[in-house]
Scaffold this motif. Structure first.
Motif, PDB file in Angstrom:
ATOM      1  N   LYS A 196       0.847  -1.210   0.000  1.00 46.56           N
ATOM      2  CA  LYS A 196       0.000   0.000   0.000  1.00 46.56           C
ATOM      3  C   LYS A 196       0.875   1.250   0.000  1.00 46.56           C
ATOM      4  O   LYS A 196       0.580   2.226  -0.703  1.00 46.56           O
ATOM      5  CB  LYS A 196      -0.927   0.001   1.219  1.00 46.56           C
TER       6      LYS A 196
ATOM      7  N   LYS B 229      -0.315   1.058 -10.451  1.00 50.47           N
ATOM      8  CA  LYS B 229      -1.744   1.223 -10.716  1.00 50.47           C
ATOM      9  C   LYS B 229      -2.593   0.199  -9.965  1.00 50.47           C
ATOM     10  O   LYS B 229      -3.624   0.528  -9.401  1.00 50.47           O
ATOM     11  CB  LYS B 229      -2.031   1.132 -12.222  1.00 50.47           C
ATOM     12  N   SER B 230      -2.169  -1.053  -9.994  1.00 47.00           N
ATOM     13  CA  SER B 230      -2.921  -2.098  -9.303  1.00 47.00           C
ATOM     14  C   SER B 230      -1.964  -3.221  -8.934  1.00 47.00           C
ATOM     15  O   SER B 230      -0.895  -3.353  -9.533  1.00 47.00           O
ATOM     16  CB  SER B 230      -4.046  -2.639 -10.188  1.00 47.00           C
ATOM     17  N   TYR B 231      -2.364  -3.995  -7.936  1.00 51.79           N
ATOM     18  CA  TYR B 231      -1.543  -5.131  -7.538  1.00 51.79           C
ATOM     19  C   TYR B 231      -2.421  -6.153  -6.829  1.00 51.79           C
ATOM     20  O   TYR B 231      -3.514  -5.851  -6.352  1.00 51.79           O
ATOM     21  CB  TYR B 231      -0.388  -4.710  -6.621  1.00 51.79           C
ATOM     22  N   ASP B 232      -1.913  -7.379  -6.799  1.00 49.31           N
ATOM     23  CA  ASP B 232      -2.565  -8.455  -6.067  1.00 49.31           C
ATOM     24  C   ASP B 232      -1.461  -9.285  -5.435  1.00 49.31           C
ATOM     25  O   ASP B 232      -0.483  -9.633  -6.115  1.00 49.31           O
ATOM     26  CB  ASP B 232      -3.411  -9.317  -7.008  1.00 49.31           C
TER      27      ASP B 232
ATOM     28  N   TYR C 246       1.275  -7.197 -10.632  1.00 52.01           N
ATOM     29  CA  TYR C 246       0.988  -5.773 -10.581  1.00 52.01           C
ATOM     30  C   TYR C 246       1.051  -5.159 -11.968  1.00 52.01           C
ATOM     31  O   TYR C 246       1.589  -5.735 -12.912  1.00 52.01           O
ATOM     32  CB  TYR C 246       1.924  -5.031  -9.626  1.00 52.01           C
TER      33      TYR C 246
ATOM     34  N   LYS D 107       3.271  -4.872 -16.887  1.00 51.99           N
ATOM     35  CA  LYS D 107       2.613  -5.837 -16.008  1.00 51.99           C
ATOM     36  C   LYS D 107       3.611  -6.924 -15.675  1.00 51.99           C
ATOM     37  O   LYS D 107       4.298  -7.433 -16.563  1.00 51.99           O
ATOM     38  CB  LYS D 107       1.379  -6.423 -16.676  1.00 51.99           C
TER      39      LYS D 107
ATOM     40  N   LYS E 111       2.338   1.793  -3.440  1.00 53.49           N
ATOM     41  CA  LYS E 111       1.327   2.359  -4.340  1.00 53.49           C
ATOM     42  C   LYS E 111       1.112   3.839  -4.059  1.00 53.49           C
ATOM     43  O   LYS E 111       0.949   4.642  -4.969  1.00 53.49           O
ATOM     44  CB  LYS E 111       0.008   1.592  -4.209  1.00 53.49           C
TER      45      LYS E 111
END
Length: 156
Positions: free
Chosen positions: A42, A90-93, A114, A128, A45
């Motif tokens: 977090k 931008k995004s992640y898991d 990500y 990515k 990001k």
């Protein structure tokens, strides 16, 4: 009729057994360490370099499959400062695979993916990646701090 009942019973047992394997329950200590890992993502990001540095041990050693040698905390912080204006996560898991905790040491194995935007001059690219991550934490003065990690990257 007996055959269909047996088959139904076997299917239910297999489903029950597989759901137990998939639904891992973490101990309080495992959850605590995993929370540090989640918070670090977090903070990455959000571009919060100071928070990342605060949870990183002064003797930190980080290594990935794109660098020839491990890097230090100083290099890690310097790199993030350079990236701050060029890279945007931008995004992640992240998905934990295994968390081992002793009294003052912990290892987290997890899978990550990500997407980030890289800006160079007036050109923007989306990158990515996914791969496996191993993080090693030590507990000092009641706090978990990242001592070392190892990353594999796979371009998507």
């Amino acid at each position: 009729m007996k055959t269909s009942l047996r088959i139904s019973a076997i299917v239910l047992l297999v489903l029950a057994a597989s759901s137990v394997v998939l639904a891992q329950e973490w101990s309080k200590a495992q959850t605590e360490v995993w929370q540090i890992c989640e918070n670090n993502w977090k903070d990455w990001k959000a571009g919060n370099i100071d928070a990342l540095a605060a949870t990183t041990h002064p003797k930190y050693q980080g290594w990935d499959d794109q660098t020839p040698l491990p890097y230090t905390k100083e290099k890690f912080v310097e790199q993030y400062k350079e990236w701050k204006d060029k890279i945007s996560l931008k995004s992640y898991d992240i998905e934990p695979a295994r968390i081992v905790v002793t009294e003052n040491a912990a290892v987290i194995d997890y899978y990550y993916s990500y997407s980030m935007t890289v800006t160079q001059e007036d050109k923007k690219d989306t990158i990515k990646r996914n791969g496996m991550y191993v993080e090693f934490y030590v507990k000092e003065k009641g706090d978990w701090i990242l001592l070392a990690d190892m990353t594999t990257h796979h371009e998507k």
